[in-house]
Design a protein around this motif. Structure first.
Motif, PDB file in Angstrom:
ATOM      1  N   ALA A 222       0.822  -1.221   0.000  1.00 49.53           N
ATOM      2  CA  ALA A 222       0.000   0.000   0.000  1.00 49.53           C
ATOM      3  C   ALA A 222       0.851   1.265   0.000  1.00 49.53           C
ATOM      4  CB  ALA A 222      -0.963  -0.006   1.181  1.00 49.53           C
ATOM      5  N   PRO A 223       1.831   1.420   0.915  1.00 54.94           N
ATOM      6  CA  PRO A 223       2.669   2.617   0.857  1.00 54.94           C
ATOM      7  C   PRO A 223       3.547   2.650  -0.389  1.00 54.94           C
ATOM      8  CG  PRO A 223       3.456   1.127   2.574  1.00 54.94           C
ATOM      9  CD  PRO A 223       2.134   0.610   2.118  1.00 54.94           C
ATOM     10  N   ALA A 224       3.945   1.466  -0.875  1.00 50.34           N
ATOM     11  CA  ALA A 224       4.713   1.428  -2.119  1.00 50.34           C
ATOM     12  C   ALA A 224       3.889   1.990  -3.262  1.00 50.34           C
ATOM     13  CB  ALA A 224       5.159   0.001  -2.431  1.00 50.34           C
ATOM     14  N   LEU A 225       2.623   1.604  -3.301  1.00 48.27           N
ATOM     15  CA  LEU A 225       1.746   2.060  -4.382  1.00 48.27           C
ATOM     16  C   LEU A 225       1.505   3.564  -4.308  1.00 48.27           C
ATOM     17  CD1 LEU A 225       0.323   0.843  -6.799  1.00 48.27           C
ATOM     18  CD2 LEU A 225      -1.707   0.504  -5.371  1.00 48.27           C
ATOM     19  N   ASP A 226       1.528   4.123  -3.107  1.00 42.64           N
ATOM     20  CA  ASP A 226       1.385   5.573  -2.972  1.00 42.64           C
ATOM     21  C   ASP A 226       2.515   6.291  -3.711  1.00 42.64           C
ATOM     22  OD1 ASP A 226      -0.904   5.362  -1.469  1.00 42.64           O
ATOM     23  OD2 ASP A 226       0.136   5.523   0.468  1.00 42.64           O
ATOM     24  N   LEU A 244       7.564  -1.057 -11.275  1.00 40.77           N
ATOM     25  CA  LEU A 244       7.259  -1.198  -9.851  1.00 40.77           C
ATOM     26  C   LEU A 244       5.794  -1.533  -9.630  1.00 40.77           C
ATOM     27  CD1 LEU A 244       9.369   1.766  -8.403  1.00 40.77           C
ATOM     28  CD2 LEU A 244       9.823  -0.677  -8.126  1.00 40.77           C
ATOM     29  N   ARG A 245       4.908  -0.918 -10.424  1.00 37.03           N
ATOM     30  CA  ARG A 245       3.488  -1.241 -10.293  1.00 37.03           C
ATOM     31  C   ARG A 245       3.225  -2.685 -10.687  1.00 37.03           C
ATOM     32  NH1 ARG A 245      -0.830   2.503 -13.302  1.00 37.03           N
ATOM     33  NH2 ARG A 245      -0.299   1.143 -15.060  1.00 37.03           N
ATOM     34  N   GLY A 246       3.976  -3.156 -11.684  1.00 45.45           N
ATOM     35  CA  GLY A 246       3.851  -4.565 -12.067  1.00 45.45           C
ATOM     36  C   GLY A 246       4.237  -5.497 -10.930  1.00 45.45           C
ATOM     37  N   ILE A 247       5.284  -5.133 -10.191  1.00 42.37           N
ATOM     38  CA  ILE A 247       5.699  -5.955  -9.046  1.00 42.37           C
ATOM     39  C   ILE A 247       4.613  -5.968  -7.978  1.00 42.37           C
ATOM     40  CG2 ILE A 247       7.384  -6.166  -7.178  1.00 42.37           C
ATOM     41  CD1 ILE A 247       9.452  -4.884  -9.065  1.00 42.37           C
ATOM     42  N   VAL A 248       4.074  -4.783  -7.657  1.00 41.45           N
ATOM     43  CA  VAL A 248       3.012  -4.690  -6.646  1.00 41.45           C
ATOM     44  C   VAL A 248       1.796  -5.503  -7.074  1.00 41.45           C
ATOM     45  CG1 VAL A 248       1.345  -3.124  -5.584  1.00 41.45           C
ATOM     46  CG2 VAL A 248       3.762  -2.506  -5.662  1.00 41.45           C
ATOM     47  N   ASN A 249       1.401  -5.405  -8.338  1.00 42.24           N
ATOM     48  CA  ASN A 249       0.248  -6.167  -8.813  1.00 42.24           C
ATOM     49  C   ASN A 249       0.507  -7.665  -8.738  1.00 42.24           C
ATOM     50  OD1 ASN A 249      -1.900  -4.354  -9.476  1.00 42.24           O
ATOM     51  ND2 ASN A 249      -0.688  -3.593 -11.194  1.00 42.24           N
ATOM     52  N   ARG A 250       1.731  -8.090  -9.006  1.00 38.55           N
ATOM     53  CA  ARG A 250       2.055  -9.515  -8.881  1.00 38.55           C
ATOM     54  C   ARG A 250       1.913  -9.973  -7.423  1.00 38.55           C
ATOM     55  NH1 ARG A 250       7.360  -9.767 -10.350  1.00 38.55           N
ATOM     56  NH2 ARG A 250       8.088  -9.796  -8.198  1.00 38.55           N
ATOM     57  N   ILE A 251       2.484  -9.187  -6.504  1.00 39.35           N
ATOM     58  CA  ILE A 251       2.412  -9.535  -5.086  1.00 39.35           C
ATOM     59  C   ILE A 251       0.958  -9.607  -4.625  1.00 39.35           C
ATOM     60  CG2 ILE A 251       2.960  -8.727  -2.748  1.00 39.35           C
ATOM     61  CD1 ILE A 251       5.520  -7.490  -3.949  1.00 39.35           C
ATOM     62  N   ASN A 252       0.137  -8.696  -5.134  1.00 44.57           N
ATOM     63  CA  ASN A 252      -1.270  -8.642  -4.735  1.00 44.57           C
ATOM     64  C   ASN A 252      -2.145  -9.633  -5.496  1.00 44.57           C
ATOM     65  OD1 ASN A 252      -0.731  -6.658  -2.850  1.00 44.57           O
ATOM     66  ND2 ASN A 252      -1.304  -4.964  -4.205  1.00 44.57           N
ATOM     67  N   GLY A 253      -1.533 -10.412  -6.402  1.00 43.98           N
ATOM     68  CA  GLY A 253      -2.283 -11.435  -7.131  1.00 43.98           C
ATOM     69  C   GLY A 253      -2.984 -10.945  -8.369  1.00 43.98           C
ATOM     70  N   ASN A 254      -2.719  -9.694  -8.783  1.00 43.88           N
ATOM     71  CA  ASN A 254      -3.335  -9.150 -10.004  1.00 43.88           C
ATOM     72  C   ASN A 254      -2.436  -9.458 -11.201  1.00 43.88           C
ATOM     73  OD1 ASN A 254      -5.360  -8.001  -8.346  1.00 43.88           O
ATOM     74  ND2 ASN A 254      -4.057  -6.219  -7.961  1.00 43.88           N
ATOM     75  N   ILE A 255      -2.436 -10.721 -11.607  1.00 47.75           N
ATOM     76  CA  ILE A 255      -1.463 -11.209 -12.582  1.00 47.75           C
ATOM     77  C   ILE A 255      -1.614 -10.522 -13.937  1.00 47.75           C
ATOM     78  CG2 ILE A 255      -0.613 -13.231 -13.826  1.00 47.75           C
ATOM     79  CD1 ILE A 255       0.070 -13.165 -10.828  1.00 47.75           C
ATOM     80  N   LYS A 260       0.314  -6.477 -17.975  1.00 44.60           N
ATOM     81  CA  LYS A 260       0.062  -5.264 -18.762  1.00 44.60           C
ATOM     82  C   LYS A 260       1.048  -4.157 -18.391  1.00 44.60           C
ATOM     83  CE  LYS A 260      -4.913  -5.998 -19.474  1.00 44.60           C
ATOM     84  NZ  LYS A 260      -6.278  -5.492 -19.153  1.00 44.60           N
ATOM     85  N   ASP A 261       1.338  -4.032 -17.103  1.00 45.61           N
ATOM     86  CA  ASP A 261       2.303  -3.019 -16.660  1.00 45.61           C
ATOM     87  C   ASP A 261       3.673  -3.261 -17.270  1.00 45.61           C
ATOM     88  OD1 ASP A 261       0.509  -1.601 -15.073  1.00 45.61           O
ATOM     89  OD2 ASP A 261       0.884  -2.846 -13.309  1.00 45.61           O
ATOM     90  N   TYR A 262       4.110  -4.527 -17.252  1.00 42.70           N
ATOM     91  CA  TYR A 262       5.428  -4.838 -17.832  1.00 42.70           C
ATOM     92  C   TYR A 262       5.443  -4.600 -19.341  1.00 42.70           C
ATOM     93  CZ  TYR A 262       6.428  -7.143 -13.385  1.00 42.70           C
ATOM     94  OH  TYR A 262       6.636  -7.424 -12.058  1.00 42.70           O
ATOM     95  N   ALA A 263       4.337  -4.942 -20.020  1.00 38.24           N
ATOM     96  CA  ALA A 263       4.268  -4.729 -21.468  1.00 38.24           C
ATOM     97  C   ALA A 263       4.381  -3.245 -21.795  1.00 38.24           C
ATOM     98  CB  ALA A 263       2.968  -5.309 -22.012  1.00 38.24           C
TER      99      ALA A 263
END
Length: 312
Positions: A222-226, A244-255, A260-263
């Motif tokens: 959450a603070p990372a996403l801020d 970085l958003r791609g990493i957060v989404n992976r950790i949160n299970g939003n595969i 899409k973020d990495y692309a």
């Protein structure tokens, strides 16, 4: 951590003292050239042991630093630590302080530390005296400890900052980013120093990236996403922010969102190996092993050694 913060709150250089079997003689003092950037600063050299001004001058000038033969009388602010191989123990103390003033510039206090060493040799302790070496410890701009000090053979160069709003901001940024590099394996330290910068300079990009990474390392998405959202609000096409958003989404299970973020990041920075490396982890988490290993190979080809022998 508390000690690290105390020691890093000052501009600092370390004078390293070597082991010695005898402590009966009092060696001659050693001359050290003290310079500032810019020149023309007034410096008082305070002998911390004797509690007196040892010498003064206007930079550049040479000052004498006494070699101490009785280490027990020379120690202040004791800090015990163990060296790499476990055979050596040392005590660290402030030997001198440089009080630096120049009209129009921020005043500086530069502690000069001394170290004594006790070596365990075949079961016998050999106690090391305070002895100045032939040259000082560092040989370039000391960005590792955030000092802003350039140390060469028997020379010290201290960077001064204008006493203006921008000057003080630059001083804070350069010092704290350097401290982040020194404590690069301590996410709590990185968060502390970058937060200090961001509080004063909210749009400082490097601090936002470093703090986001530190939060991710701690699993605090959450603070990372801020911080990531702040970066992407300023520039929606920032590939580092997208990664970085791609990493957060992976950790949160939003595969799928992670992919899409990495692309998007790779469209902007197609030769950035770290993006392929992180996307490989997302592919593997999504049971796409072939795609994961393909990204690892690409990251390795682009020079990321960590990817070359990475095991999921």
């Amino acid at each position: 951590m508390t000690k690290a913060l105390i020691f890093c709150s000052f501009v600092s250089i370390i004078i390293c003292f070597s082991g010695c079997a005898t402590m009966t003689s009092s060696p001659e003092p050693q001359n050290v050239k003290i310079s500032t950037e810019p020149a023309g600063a007034y410096v008082d050299v305070f002998n911390f042991r004797e509690k007196e001004i040892a010498s003064s001058g206007i930079t550049p000038f040479e000052a004498q630093f006494a070699k101490v033969s009785d280490w027990k009388k020379g120690l202040y602010n004791l800090n015990y630590y163990t060296h790499g191989d476990g055979l050596y123990e040392g005590r660290r103390a402030i030997a001198y302080e440089l009080y630096i003033t120049k009209p129009g510039y921020v005043n500086e206090v530069v502690p000069i530390y001394a170290e004594s060493h006790k070596a365990a040799i075949a079961g016998n302790a050999v106690v090391g005296a305070f002895l100045l070496p032939a040259g000082l410890l560092f040989s370039a701009i000391d960005t590792t400890n955030g000092s802003g000090v350039d140390v060469g053979n028997n020379t010290v160069l201290i960077k001064l900052y204008p006493d203006t709003i921008d000057g003080r901001k630059n001083r804070l940024i350069e010092r704290n980013i350097a401290k982040c590099r020194k404590f690069r394996n301590d996410p709590n330290a990185i968060i502390y120093y970058t937060t200090e910068i961001i509080t004063n300079v909210p749009d400082h990009y490097e601090s936002r990236v470093l703090r986001a990474n530190a939060h991710i390392y701690k699993g605090k998405t959450a603070p990372a996403l801020d911080d990531i959202n702040f970066i992407l609000k300023a520039n929606a096409n920032d590939s580092e922010g997208l990664k970085l958003r791609g990493i957060v989404n992976r950790i949160n299970g939003n595969i799928q969102q992670s992919l899409k973020d990495y692309a998007m990041a790779l469209q902007i920075s197609p030769n950035q190996p770290q993006i392929y490396f992180e996307r490989a982890k997302t592919y593997y988490k999504n049971s796409q092993s072939s795609a994961a290993f393909g990204d690892l190979r690409k990251a390795c080809e682009l020079g990321l050694e960590q990817a070359c022998d990475y095991k999921f």
